[in-house]
Design an enzyme around this catalytic site. Sequence first.
Site, PDB file in Angstrom:
ATOM      1  N   PRO A 334      20.629  80.401  35.728  1.00 41.23           N
ATOM      2  CG  PRO A 334      18.874  79.236  36.727  1.00 41.23           C
ATOM      3  CD  PRO A 334      19.472  80.602  36.617  1.00 41.23           C
ATOM      4  CG  ASP A 510      16.553  82.982  34.302  1.00 40.38           C
ATOM      5  OD1 ASP A 510      16.597  81.919  34.962  1.00 40.38           O
ATOM      6  OD2 ASP A 510      16.625  84.117  34.801  1.00 40.38           O
ATOM      7  CG  HIS A 511      15.644  75.708  33.607  1.00 42.52           C
ATOM      8  ND1 HIS A 511      14.272  75.593  33.551  1.00 42.52           N
ATOM      9  CD2 HIS A 511      16.119  74.465  33.338  1.00 42.52           C
ATOM     10  CE1 HIS A 511      13.930  74.353  33.267  1.00 42.52           C
ATOM     11  NE2 HIS A 511      15.041  73.645  33.133  1.00 42.52           N
ATOM     12  NE  ARG A 512      17.031  82.884  37.860  1.00 39.78           N
ATOM     13  CZ  ARG A 512      17.470  84.098  38.166  1.00 39.78           C
ATOM     14  NH1 ARG A 512      17.725  84.404  39.410  1.00 39.78           N
ATOM     15  NH2 ARG A 512      17.670  85.000  37.216  1.00 39.78           N
TER      16      ARG A 512
END
Length: 538
Positions: A334, A510-512
């Site tokens: 994401p 990476d939004h994780r």
Amino acid sequence: MAEELVKIPDLGGDGGEVVEINVAPGDRISAEETVLTVESDKATMEIPSPVTGKVIEVLAKMGDTVSEGMDMLRIEVEGSAASEPEAREATPVPAAQPEPVAAPAVEAAVETASQTIEVRVPDIGGDRAPVVEISVAVGDEIQADDALITLESDKATMEVPSTHAGKVTALHVNMGDELGEGDLVVTIEVQGAVATPVSAPAPVAEKPAPVSAPAPVAQKPAAPAAAAPVAAPTTGGVVYAGPAVRRISREFGIDLTQVKGTGPKSRILKEDIQNFVKEQLAKPATPAAAVAGSGIPAIPEIDFSQWGEIEILPLNKLRQIAAENFQRSWLNIPHVTQHDEADITELEAFRKAQKAIAEAKGVRLTPLPFLLKAAAYALREMPQFCSSLSADGTSRILKKYINIGIAVDTPDGLMVPVIKDVDHKGLWELAAECAELADKARNKKLKPAEMKGGCFTLSSLGSIGGTGFTPIVNAPEVAILGISKAAIKPHWNGSEFVPRLMLPLSLSYDHRAVNGAEAAHFAVLLSTLLADIRKLLL
Ligand code: CAO
């Protein structure tokens, strides 16, 4: 030679609709060769010729509703001495339409907590037929009349439905098993009172069996398929196709739901299968990585030559690999991109002041080594940017080294050599290494080890132009810094506008692994460091 009139045999029920005519006038056919395919609401049946000879006329038409005794075919019979035309009925199709099952004698409504029911193959017309589809598994909750298995003989395709609603506790058949009347298909645990089978109603016994002694009820075979044509083996979609077409599709591993039927009700004919195979063979192979596992619909293939001249150039291996990497990263991560600007007016003044020294050293000092130093500092300050997520997504792997990749544009495509231990190297060393690795990349001299081990990537389009972009994270890294072209902009210093050289930064992450606030802090930290490079020493 004698002419014979062949009539439609007993099809069971009210007959059916002619959905395929398999012979034409002038054809020489053998006894048992299929003349028509008829579809009722219960089954698909192929009606064979009872004799060998030459077809004079096919009397049934596509779409006709036919039943026992109607004229089907005029045929010149081979080897017959009879001089007068005679009429005869085609031999009744053995497995076309199983007879309805007689009402079971032993089935009764039984008041009990649960009972075990055995469902067996009903009368399917005498012959045995192989299992071509199993629609249930142990543990499935099913309803009465739900299809359990599909049998397919030479002549017909039939579903064997369940007689009761309940839970499947045992499956007694395997794909390909040859089954005949009375063979056990499944065992079902039925809750509460066991009613008589829905598909074969029978009188209810007057007295229910005692609750204390619920004897297992041996079930009579279920009635044959109550539903219309069966679904294709590989999908749940309803497909109209005769047994012969289904057999061919299985032999060639063709998913019938992918085949366009040109017969009535979109029925799939043999020619449709042939055309489908031809189309598939003519298609260029799709690169596996383009859609593998993504579950996303493929982009439709278009013949661009319909609008003008085109030229097809194969992609070299490097571009294909890069494309796969980009797609894998884009689909798995994401992405969010944080944009910022760094005031590099002082940095640029310092860099230009070093030009003479740089020339003496034989090194080009571009903004890139400064960006490397600033990134290394920020990575040490905020180690979540110098990490990777574990494959199962349950942990973060922090890297205690600071290796930074630099995206290099080469004539063959993009390459990302990695500069190791950036935090331990000075500006001159970094400038020299950048030039050396970029040169190796452009001359295909990079070794595999020189492209591995990165923690973070810089992608600089500053020498080309642009005000910002959204770089794709170089997985399994968690962030990448895109750099666009620095430009002089008016900056309000509190009392007046002053010209400052502003460098656009685009931080994709990476939004994780990183949240938005962290990304904003990281970008601000970079801007602060680049605005005053003395802070790099702190
Ligand atoms: N703003 C303004 N000028 C810039 C600049 C910036 N952000 N970055 C570089 N420049 C200037 C340099 O200072 C140099 O000018 P001078 O010689 O007057 O100092 C000139 O542009 C050319 O620089 P360069 O490109 O030769 O060198 P570099 O160190 O800046 O970059 C490299 C090296 C290998 C990163 C670059 O050549 C390259 O290949 N970039 C493409 C990366 C890419 O394709 N990214 C996209 C990947 S897909 O996401």
